[in-house]
Motif scaffolding. Structure first.
Motif, PDB file in Angstrom:
ATOM      1  N   LEU A  15       0.798  -1.220   0.000  1.00  0.00           N
ATOM      2  CA  LEU A  15       0.000   0.000   0.000  1.00  0.00           C
ATOM      3  C   LEU A  15       0.834   1.276   0.000  1.00  0.00           C
ATOM      4  CD1 LEU A  15      -2.847  -1.143   2.426  1.00  0.00           C
ATOM      5  CD2 LEU A  15      -2.815  -1.177  -0.084  1.00  0.00           C
ATOM      6  N   SER A  16       2.145   1.147   0.191  1.00  0.00           N
ATOM      7  CA  SER A  16       2.997   2.339   0.132  1.00  0.00           C
ATOM      8  C   SER A  16       3.252   2.759  -1.316  1.00  0.00           C
ATOM      9  CB  SER A  16       4.334   2.087   0.837  1.00  0.00           C
ATOM     10  OG  SER A  16       5.124   1.171   0.097  1.00  0.00           O
ATOM     11  N   ARG A  17       2.980   1.854  -2.267  1.00  0.00           N
ATOM     12  CA  ARG A  17       3.190   2.180  -3.682  1.00  0.00           C
ATOM     13  C   ARG A  17       1.893   2.701  -4.270  1.00  0.00           C
ATOM     14  NH1 ARG A  17       5.853  -2.068  -7.098  1.00  0.00           N
ATOM     15  NH2 ARG A  17       6.191  -0.232  -8.377  1.00  0.00           N
ATOM     16  N   THR A  18       2.016   3.665  -5.174  1.00  0.00           N
ATOM     17  CA  THR A  18       0.836   4.269  -5.778  1.00  0.00           C
ATOM     18  C   THR A  18       0.857   4.061  -7.292  1.00  0.00           C
ATOM     19  OG1 THR A  18       1.950   6.403  -6.038  1.00  0.00           O
ATOM     20  CG2 THR A  18       0.719   6.060  -3.990  1.00  0.00           C
TER      21      THR A  18
END
Length: 183
Positions: A15-18
């Motif tokens: 979830l830290s990647r967008t």
């Protein structure tokens, strides 16, 4: 029924990647680099892909293209428009619109636009890092198709010195320049 080896489960979503979207014609934040007469627009950096790859939009004018070189990354080109001649281990092939070519890591290669119209390539390198080299040795330009200003003799010498100094850090080799001593 064949025996399938046990495989590891798919890891959880990071979830830290967008989601990353690049629009090379309109995004003001994209980096456009003039290099050897070509213009390279960095669409996705290694940082943005968690170290998986880099994606570069290459505008190659007539007569453009890099000299023979090799580097320790896979390099895949898809010709989006136009055509280029690709030299690979002593053979030359023509890649036209729609063609995709993969250059294996460490293989000597070059490409040239020998037509009278610009070519546009989408280039993916894995692992990333080549985009960092381009930023360090190239000249910033204003758009995806803006040509870099020509270098005078002093600028060309400084460019070659910088490329030769940085190439080993980015696991790249270029052939030595031709011997110009005619004595």
């Amino acid at each position: 029924m064949t025996d399938q080896p046990a495989s590891a489960p798919v890891p959880p979503d990071d979830l830290s990647r967008t989601l990353t979207i690049a629009r090379p014609e309109v995004d003001q934040g994209l980096v456009h680099i003039g290099l050897v007469g070509d213009t390279y627009t960095i669409l996705m950096t290694g940082e943005e892909t968690a170290g998986r790859y880099t994606l570069i939009d290459m505008h190659v004018p007539p007569g453009g293209g890099p000299p023979p070189h090799r580097h320790d990354c896979e390099e895949m080109f898809t010709v989006l428009d136009g055509e280029v001649q690709v030299s690979f281990r002593g053979q030359t092939v023509v890649a036209r619109t729609g063609a995709t070519i993969n250059v294996p890591a460490n293989a000597p290669h070059a490409f040239t636009n020998s037509t009278n119209a610009p070519a546009r390539l989408l280039c993916m390198c894995t692992p990333p890092g080549l985009e960092e080299f381009f930023v360090l040795v190239g000249q910033p330009v204003g758009s995806r198709t803006e040509a870099p200003p020509p270098l005078d003799a002093q600028g060309q010498a400084a460019f070659i010195t910088k490329v030769n100094a940085l190439a080993p850090r980015y696991r790249m080799e270029l052939p030595p320049p031709p011997d110009t001593d005619n004595s």
